[in-house]
Design a protein around this motif. Structure first.
Motif, PDB file in Angstrom:
ATOM      1  N   ASN A 198     -47.625 -17.101 -46.847  1.00 11.15           N
ATOM      2  CA  ASN A 198     -48.489 -17.795 -45.892  1.00 11.15           C
ATOM      3  C   ASN A 198     -48.471 -19.294 -46.170  1.00 11.15           C
ATOM      4  OD1 ASN A 198     -50.435 -18.727 -44.162  1.00 11.15           O
ATOM      5  ND2 ASN A 198     -52.094 -17.463 -44.952  1.00 11.15           N
ATOM      6  N   ALA A 199     -47.635 -20.015 -45.411  1.00 11.26           N
ATOM      7  CA  ALA A 199     -47.531 -21.470 -45.557  1.00 11.26           C
ATOM      8  C   ALA A 199     -48.195 -22.192 -44.395  1.00 11.26           C
ATOM      9  CB  ALA A 199     -46.064 -21.881 -45.670  1.00 11.26           C
ATOM     10  N   LEU A 200     -49.108 -21.533 -43.706  1.00 13.99           N
ATOM     11  CA  LEU A 200     -49.821 -22.181 -42.603  1.00 13.99           C
ATOM     12  C   LEU A 200     -50.741 -23.272 -43.140  1.00 13.99           C
ATOM     13  CD1 LEU A 200     -50.697 -19.001 -40.517  1.00 13.99           C
ATOM     14  CD2 LEU A 200     -49.042 -20.775 -39.920  1.00 13.99           C
ATOM     15  N   SER A 201     -50.708 -24.410 -42.496  1.00 10.24           N
ATOM     16  CA  SER A 201     -51.520 -25.527 -42.992  1.00 10.24           C
ATOM     17  C   SER A 201     -53.019 -25.262 -42.848  1.00 10.24           C
ATOM     18  CB  SER A 201     -51.141 -26.817 -42.248  1.00 10.24           C
ATOM     19  OG  SER A 201     -51.388 -26.678 -40.856  1.00 10.24           O
ATOM     20  N   GLN A 202     -53.400 -24.392 -41.922  1.00  8.31           N
ATOM     21  CA  GLN A 202     -54.808 -24.092 -41.693  1.00  8.31           C
ATOM     22  C   GLN A 202     -55.286 -22.855 -42.454  1.00  8.31           C
ATOM     23  OE1 GLN A 202     -56.819 -26.252 -39.808  1.00  8.31           O
ATOM     24  NE2 GLN A 202     -54.942 -27.465 -40.029  1.00  8.31           N
ATOM     25  N   ARG A 203     -54.457 -22.346 -43.363  1.00 10.93           N
ATOM     26  CA  ARG A 203     -54.864 -21.160 -44.114  1.00 10.93           C
ATOM     27  C   ARG A 203     -56.061 -21.489 -44.997  1.00 10.93           C
ATOM     28  NH1 ARG A 203     -51.061 -23.804 -46.859  1.00 10.93           N
ATOM     29  NH2 ARG A 203     -51.101 -23.853 -49.137  1.00 10.93           N
ATOM     30  N   ARG A 204     -56.830 -20.472 -45.321  1.00  8.55           N
ATOM     31  CA  ARG A 204     -57.952 -20.671 -46.237  1.00  8.55           C
ATOM     32  C   ARG A 204     -57.431 -20.779 -47.668  1.00  8.55           C
ATOM     33  NH1 ARG A 204     -62.797 -16.624 -45.487  1.00  8.55           N
ATOM     34  NH2 ARG A 204     -63.724 -18.229 -46.822  1.00  8.55           N
ATOM     35  N   ARG A 205     -57.965 -21.713 -48.420  1.00  4.45           N
ATOM     36  CA  ARG A 205     -57.511 -21.949 -49.790  1.00  4.45           C
ATOM     37  C   ARG A 205     -58.344 -21.191 -50.820  1.00  4.45           C
ATOM     38  NH1 ARG A 205     -54.569 -25.190 -46.146  1.00  4.45           N
ATOM     39  NH2 ARG A 205     -53.189 -26.593 -47.290  1.00  4.45           N
ATOM     40  N   VAL A 206     -59.170 -20.269 -50.390  1.00  6.18           N
ATOM     41  CA  VAL A 206     -59.993 -19.510 -51.325  1.00  6.18           C
ATOM     42  C   VAL A 206     -59.382 -18.129 -51.532  1.00  6.18           C
ATOM     43  CG1 VAL A 206     -62.078 -20.735 -50.665  1.00  6.18           C
ATOM     44  CG2 VAL A 206     -61.475 -18.623 -49.479  1.00  6.18           C
ATOM     45  N   ILE A 207     -59.668 -17.526 -52.658  1.00  2.00           N
ATOM     46  CA  ILE A 207     -59.157 -16.190 -52.954  1.00  2.00           C
ATOM     47  C   ILE A 207     -59.845 -15.186 -52.029  1.00  2.00           C
ATOM     48  CG2 ILE A 207     -58.973 -14.395 -54.716  1.00  2.00           C
ATOM     49  CD1 ILE A 207     -58.989 -16.609 -56.812  1.00  2.00           C
ATOM     50  N   PRO A 208     -59.082 -14.365 -51.301  1.00  2.00           N
ATOM     51  CA  PRO A 208     -59.698 -13.411 -50.375  1.00  2.00           C
ATOM     52  C   PRO A 208     -60.408 -12.295 -51.131  1.00  2.00           C
ATOM     53  CG  PRO A 208     -57.335 -13.041 -50.501  1.00  2.00           C
ATOM     54  CD  PRO A 208     -57.610 -14.294 -51.282  1.00  2.00           C
ATOM     55  N   PRO A 209     -61.302 -11.590 -50.461  1.00  2.00           N
ATOM     56  CA  PRO A 209     -61.976 -10.460 -51.115  1.00  2.00           C
ATOM     57  C   PRO A 209     -60.971  -9.444 -51.646  1.00  2.00           C
ATOM     58  CG  PRO A 209     -62.979 -10.955 -48.987  1.00  2.00           C
ATOM     59  CD  PRO A 209     -61.733 -11.785 -49.075  1.00  2.00           C
ATOM     60  N   LYS A 210     -61.284  -8.830 -52.770  1.00  2.00           N
ATOM     61  CA  LYS A 210     -60.357  -7.888 -53.386  1.00  2.00           C
ATOM     62  C   LYS A 210     -59.999  -6.729 -52.459  1.00  2.00           C
ATOM     63  CE  LYS A 210     -61.824  -8.789 -58.157  1.00  2.00           C
ATOM     64  NZ  LYS A 210     -62.415  -8.206 -59.396  1.00  2.00           N
ATOM     65  N   ARG A 211     -60.981  -6.337 -51.638  1.00  2.00           N
ATOM     66  CA  ARG A 211     -60.761  -5.162 -50.793  1.00  2.00           C
ATOM     67  C   ARG A 211     -59.883  -5.440 -49.590  1.00  2.00           C
ATOM     68  NH1 ARG A 211     -66.132  -2.680 -48.783  1.00  2.00           N
ATOM     69  NH2 ARG A 211     -64.560  -1.689 -47.423  1.00  2.00           N
ATOM     70  N   LEU A 212     -59.661  -6.725 -49.246  1.00  2.83           N
ATOM     71  CA  LEU A 212     -58.976  -7.030 -47.991  1.00  2.83           C
ATOM     72  C   LEU A 212     -57.629  -6.336 -47.890  1.00  2.83           C
ATOM     73  CD1 LEU A 212     -58.584  -8.510 -45.331  1.00  2.83           C
ATOM     74  CD2 LEU A 212     -57.805 -10.498 -46.623  1.00  2.83           C
ATOM     75  N   PHE A 213     -56.792  -6.498 -48.904  1.00  2.37           N
ATOM     76  CA  PHE A 213     -55.427  -5.992 -48.796  1.00  2.37           C
ATOM     77  C   PHE A 213     -55.358  -4.476 -49.016  1.00  2.37           C
ATOM     78  CE2 PHE A 213     -54.914 -10.503 -50.076  1.00  2.37           C
ATOM     79  CZ  PHE A 213     -54.380 -10.950 -48.876  1.00  2.37           C
ATOM     80  N   THR A 214     -56.240  -3.933 -49.838  1.00  3.92           N
ATOM     81  CA  THR A 214     -56.256  -2.474 -49.990  1.00  3.92           C
ATOM     82  C   THR A 214     -56.776  -1.809 -48.717  1.00  3.92           C
ATOM     83  OG1 THR A 214     -58.425  -2.630 -51.063  1.00  3.92           O
ATOM     84  CG2 THR A 214     -56.475  -2.538 -52.490  1.00  3.92           C
ATOM     85  N   ASP A 215     -57.787  -2.408 -48.088  1.00  3.46           N
ATOM     86  CA  ASP A 215     -58.262  -1.875 -46.812  1.00  3.46           C
ATOM     87  C   ASP A 215     -57.182  -1.979 -45.744  1.00  3.46           C
ATOM     88  OD1 ASP A 215     -60.637  -1.451 -48.087  1.00  3.46           O
ATOM     89  OD2 ASP A 215     -61.812  -2.858 -46.878  1.00  3.46           O
ATOM     90  N   ALA A 216     -56.499  -3.127 -45.706  1.00  4.43           N
ATOM     91  CA  ALA A 216     -55.424  -3.304 -44.731  1.00  4.43           C
ATOM     92  C   ALA A 216     -54.307  -2.290 -44.960  1.00  4.43           C
ATOM     93  CB  ALA A 216     -54.874  -4.731 -44.808  1.00  4.43           C
ATOM     94  N   ALA A 217     -53.996  -2.010 -46.213  1.00  2.00           N
ATOM     95  CA  ALA A 217     -52.945  -1.035 -46.516  1.00  2.00           C
ATOM     96  C   ALA A 217     -53.324   0.356 -46.013  1.00  2.00           C
ATOM     97  CB  ALA A 217     -52.676  -1.008 -48.018  1.00  2.00           C
TER      98      ALA A 217
END
Length: 281
Positions: A198-217
């Motif tokens: 993710n090299a989007l200039s408008q991306r959020r620079r904070v660490i996402p919630p731990k559950r985000l990627f496991t929920d997405a999976a």
């Protein structure tokens, strides 16, 4: 006038690509496949190219298509001299350009008259599944959305970009392929190994919630199964072809210049078309 925010953080993009190069097993199979496709297309062109150039962050792969090509680093301002090349290949990086039309114009100006341009880029269907599940998981978890996957052009819009850039005889075509992965986390690791983080200039620079990627999976596994406990991911590759204008090139006929009617060739008489009935409201 204020400039719109840049789409791409070029510093982050360069960092992701450098990390992919350092990996023991970089996942550059899509670059390999696109380079082979370009190589095959060039065999169908009745022309010998003596001054080729390739714009790519991975020249070691794209030089397989044209071994004697000059490598041009991918940048907002390309290191191209006017009318210096008779072939320019833009290798699977246009989707990150902050100014894609500007990139095309730079390439067209660097072509000799009747020089050929072939651009390769990811299209709008690419990672449609991942885009959808990340949005669903994040909205459910946080109530909002963050930019995570770059917007990519639709094939129907790209012919107009070639014309705006001044290319003659523009042609745009593409194909979508399905790649299967063990799970969404495996897919995201592969994207990092492609240099496609993710090299989007408008991306959020904070660490996402731990559950985000496991929920997405989990959502991904349920929504886009591929059999054998795997998931499917779409990658659309679009090819843009255009020529630097030259007086000897074929040109379309002007409207109204035809000397015969289509009906004469079909052996039929003119007919009147009737619009279909509109459905009742």
């Amino acid at each position: 006038m204020t400039q719109p925010p840049a789409l791409t953080d070029r510093t982050a993009l360069a960092r992701f690509r450098n990390r992919a190069r350092r990996m023991a097993e970089p996942a550059l199979f899509l670059h390999h496949d696109a380079a082979l496709e370009v190589q095959e297309r060039l065999t169908e062109v009745n022309k010998t190219f003596t001054a080729p150039a390739i714009v790519s962050p991975f020249p070691e792969i794209w030089n397989l298509a044209v071994p004697d090509a000059r490598h041009i680093p991918d940048a907002e301002v390309l290191d191209l001299a006017p009318e210096a090349h008779d072939l320019i290949i833009h290798g699977l990086t246009l989707h990150w350009a902050n100014d894609p039309v500007g990139q095309l114009i730079q390439c067209r100006r660097a072509l000799k008259p009747d020089g050929l341009f072939i651009g390769v880029m990811f299209g709008g269907q690419t990672l449609a599944e991942l885009r959808a599940v990340l949005a669903q998981a994040e909205s459910a978890l946080t109530g909002g959305l963050s930019p995570r996957i770059a917007p990519m052009a639709e094939i129907r819009d790209l012919g107009g970009l070639l014309q705006r850039a001044g290319f003659a005889l523009p042609v745009v075509d593409g194909n979508a392929r399905t790649v299967t992965y063990r799970d969404a986390l495996h897919l995201m690791r592969d994207l990092r190994a492609m240099g496609e983080g993710n090299a989007l200039s408008q991306r959020r620079r904070v660490i996402p919630p731990k559950r985000l990627f496991t929920d997405a999976a989990q959502i991904y596994a349920n929504a886009f199964p591929a059999g054998n406990n795997r998931i499917s991911a779409t990658f659309e590759t679009i090819f843009l072809t255009g020529w630097a204008p030259h007086p000897d090139q074929q040109k379309p006929l002007k409207p109204g210049s035809a000397t015969a009617r289509l009906a004469d060739f079909l052996g039929s008489s003119p007919s009147t078309k009737t619009a279909p009935d509109k459905p009742d409201n």
